[in-house]
Design an enzyme around this catalytic site. Structure first.
Site, PDB file in Angstrom:
ATOM      1  N   SER A  58     -52.883  -2.834  -7.643  1.00 10.78           N
ATOM      2  CA  SER A  58     -51.440  -2.602  -7.103  1.00 10.78           C
ATOM      3  C   SER A  58     -50.596  -2.973  -8.102  1.00 10.78           C
ATOM      4  CB  SER A  58     -51.466  -3.580  -5.779  1.00 10.78           C
ATOM      5  OG  SER A  58     -50.186  -3.972  -5.705  1.00 10.78           O
ATOM      6  N   HIS A  87     -48.334   3.434  -1.001  1.00 13.58           N
ATOM      7  CA  HIS A  87     -48.267   2.618   0.458  1.00 13.58           C
ATOM      8  C   HIS A  87     -46.801   2.258   0.711  1.00 13.58           C
ATOM      9  CE1 HIS A  87     -49.568  -1.316   2.332  1.00 13.58           C
ATOM     10  NE2 HIS A  87     -49.074  -0.648   3.198  1.00 13.58           N
ATOM     11  N   ASP A 118     -56.459  -4.208   1.976  1.00 17.62           N
ATOM     12  CA  ASP A 118     -55.422  -4.586   1.234  1.00 17.62           C
ATOM     13  C   ASP A 118     -54.773  -5.822   1.148  1.00 17.62           C
ATOM     14  OD1 ASP A 118     -53.073  -4.647  -0.566  1.00 17.62           O
ATOM     15  OD2 ASP A 118     -51.837  -2.973   0.507  1.00 17.62           O
ATOM     16  N   GLY A 119     -54.950  -6.594   0.392  1.00 18.98           N
ATOM     17  CA  GLY A 119     -54.463  -8.005   0.472  1.00 18.98           C
ATOM     18  C   GLY A 119     -55.589  -9.095   0.164  1.00 18.98           C
ATOM     19  N   GLY A 120     -55.338  -9.872  -0.685  1.00 20.24           N
ATOM     20  CA  GLY A 120     -55.995 -11.171  -1.088  1.00 20.24           C
ATOM     21  C   GLY A 120     -57.645 -10.746  -1.560  1.00 20.24           C
ATOM     22  N   MET A 136     -41.336  -0.640  -0.608  1.00 19.96           N
ATOM     23  CA  MET A 136     -40.846  -1.745   0.609  1.00 19.96           C
ATOM     24  C   MET A 136     -39.119  -1.756   0.537  1.00 19.96           C
ATOM     25  SD  MET A 136     -42.892  -5.126  -0.372  1.00 19.96           S
ATOM     26  CE  MET A 136     -44.580  -5.242  -0.948  1.00 19.96           C
ATOM     27  N   MET A 159     -44.188   0.650   3.010  1.00 20.02           N
ATOM     28  CA  MET A 159     -44.134  -0.421   3.722  1.00 20.02           C
ATOM     29  C   MET A 159     -42.421  -0.218   4.258  1.00 20.02           C
ATOM     30  SD  MET A 159     -46.262  -3.037   2.077  1.00 20.02           S
ATOM     31  CE  MET A 159     -46.361  -2.036   0.617  1.00 20.02           C
ATOM     32  N   GLY A 181     -47.531  -9.999  -2.717  1.00 24.61           N
ATOM     33  CA  GLY A 181     -48.879  -9.890  -3.400  1.00 24.61           C
ATOM     34  C   GLY A 181     -49.234 -11.451  -3.421  1.00 24.61           C
ATOM     35  N   HIS A 200     -52.305   1.933  -6.794  1.00 23.52           N
ATOM     36  CA  HIS A 200     -51.567   1.678  -5.706  1.00 23.52           C
ATOM     37  C   HIS A 200     -50.230   1.396  -5.634  1.00 23.52           C
ATOM     38  CE1 HIS A 200     -51.961   0.136  -1.473  1.00 23.52           C
ATOM     39  NE2 HIS A 200     -51.094  -0.972  -1.687  1.00 23.52           N
ATOM     40  N   MET A 256     -54.808  -3.943   6.642  1.00 22.94           N
ATOM     41  CA  MET A 256     -54.214  -4.975   5.962  1.00 22.94           C
ATOM     42  C   MET A 256     -54.955  -6.123   6.113  1.00 22.94           C
ATOM     43  SD  MET A 256     -51.819  -3.459   4.326  1.00 22.94           S
ATOM     44  CE  MET A 256     -51.225  -5.096   3.682  1.00 22.94           C
ATOM     45  N   ASP A 295     -46.625   0.082  -4.137  1.00 23.95           N
ATOM     46  CA  ASP A 295     -46.191  -0.472  -3.010  1.00 23.95           C
ATOM     47  C   ASP A 295     -44.504  -0.331  -2.806  1.00 23.95           C
ATOM     48  OD1 ASP A 295     -48.489  -1.803  -1.551  1.00 23.95           O
ATOM     49  OD2 ASP A 295     -48.456  -3.147  -3.451  1.00 23.95           O
TER      50      ASP A 295
HETATM   51  C1  DX5 Z   1     -48.998  -6.558   0.039  1.00 28.25           C
HETATM   52  C2  DX5 Z   1     -49.041  -5.178  -0.754  1.00 28.25           C
HETATM   53  C3  DX5 Z   1     -50.411  -5.267  -1.444  1.00 28.25           C
HETATM   54  C4  DX5 Z   1     -50.313  -6.370  -2.614  1.00 28.25           C
HETATM   55  C5  DX5 Z   1     -51.799  -7.029  -2.866  1.00 28.25           C
HETATM   56  O1  DX5 Z   1     -47.870  -6.324   1.010  1.00 28.25           O
HETATM   57  O2  DX5 Z   1     -49.255  -4.299   0.313  1.00 28.25           O
HETATM   58  O3  DX5 Z   1     -50.535  -4.059  -2.130  1.00 28.25           O
HETATM   59  O4  DX5 Z   1     -49.787  -5.826  -3.683  1.00 28.25           O
HETATM   60  O5  DX5 Z   1     -51.768  -7.868  -3.596  1.00 28.25           O
HETATM   61  P1  DX5 Z   1     -52.915  -9.085  -3.711  1.00 28.25           P
HETATM   62  O6  DX5 Z   1     -54.184  -8.269  -4.155  1.00 28.25           O
HETATM   63  O7  DX5 Z   1     -52.256  -9.747  -4.796  1.00 28.25           O
HETATM   64  O8  DX5 Z   1     -52.959  -9.395  -2.407  1.00 28.25           O
HETATM   65 ZN    ZN Z   2     -50.256  -2.540  -0.649  1.00 30.24          ZN
END
Ligand code: DX5
Ligand code: ZN
Length: 241
Positions: free
Chosen positions: A10, A77, A188-190, A37, A79, A155, A33, A148, A35
């Site tokens: 990402s 992605h 996606d996430g963590g 927003m 959002m 991130g 990826h 998610m 993002d």
């Molecule tokens: C969060 C994003 C993710 C984010 C993931 O809302 O959609 O794509 O960048 O970041 P990490 O891998 O650090 O959790």
């Molecule tokens: Zn994302």
């Protein structure tokens, strides 16, 4: 794209003033990826159409020069609110894949069909508190399902293990589809080298990784480590003979 387990760095964790350099750094990945927003669907604001369009051009240039002969795909992605209205613009600018949020869309199936018609892959995403039951009858309308594993917006958040039962439920349903109709199951996430085995063993065959990849000393190497750990755990649990 043929890798058993796919990794999508990402760029939210990249340096936005050195994006070309940071895209080249992860040219061994499966997807980039991106993002997007809008300050409404999530409490954060990132980039929009003009910047994404340029990113897609730069990724196309990278693919032309790519010595490994593997194609880096772009996944946007979204959002954002009202993807029914905005998502198709990203397909028109050449995104390989456009991911929108299930609950943000008024007509998810119609939107997925429109994205495919425009030549893009169609993907739908579920937030942690959303169940997979709403999409279970229409899984084959999508090329990818994004689960998610954090609340979207930022991130570097902590991975939510609670999402593993949703992934398992989706994997079992996906396996019942004909092979050419099975969507990719992405998280996606963590996700990092310490959490990827659990998500892959639960049934995910792709992951986003932002801070884990760009925070590593060698992002390229980190992509390989995460991909190999994921492929091993996925094959051990879901491999077909
Ligand atoms: C969060 C994003 C993710 C984010 C993931 O809302 O959609 O794509 O960048 O970041 P990490 O891998 O650090 O959790
Ligand atoms: Zn994302």
């Amino acid at each position: 794209m043929d890798n058993i387990f796919k990794v999508a760095p990402s760029i939210l964790s990249a340096d936005f003033c050195n994006l070309q350099r940071d895209l080249e750094l992860v040219s061994n990945s499966d997807f980039v990826h991106i993002d997007v927003m809008d300050y409404h669907f999530v409490p954060n604001l990132t980039i929009g159409e003009p910047v994404v369009e340029r990113i897609i051009e730069v990724v196309n240039d990278i693919n032309e020069k790519n010595a490994n002969n593997c194609e880096l795909l772009t996944d946007v992605h979204l959002m954002i609110e009202d993807p029914d209205r905005w998502a198709e613009n990203y397909a028109k600018m050449g995104a390989s894949s456009v991911t929108f949020h299930y609950r943000a869309a008024a007509a998810p199936v119609r939107l997925a069909r429109r994205l495919r018609e425009l030549g893009s892959r169609a993907a739908v995403s579920l937030r942690p508190a959303e169940s997979a039951h709403g999409i279970i009858e229409v899984l084959d309308e999508f090329d990818m399902i994004l689960v998610m594993t954090v609340e979207p917006g930022f991130g570097g958040q902590k991975f939510l293990e609670s999402q593993m039962s949703k992934i398992r439920f989706l994997r079992e349903a996906v396996e019942k589809l004909e092979p050419n109709k099975r969507p990719i199951l992405q998280v996606d996430g963590g996700v990092s080298r310490t959490t990827v085995q659990l998500v892959a063993a639960s049934g995910a065959d792709a992951t986003v990784a932002g801070s884990a990849v760009y925070g590593a000393q060698d992002p390229r190497e980190e992509v390989e480590v995460i991909r190999n750990l994921g492929a091993k755990a996925f094959t051990e649990n879901w491999g077909r003979l």
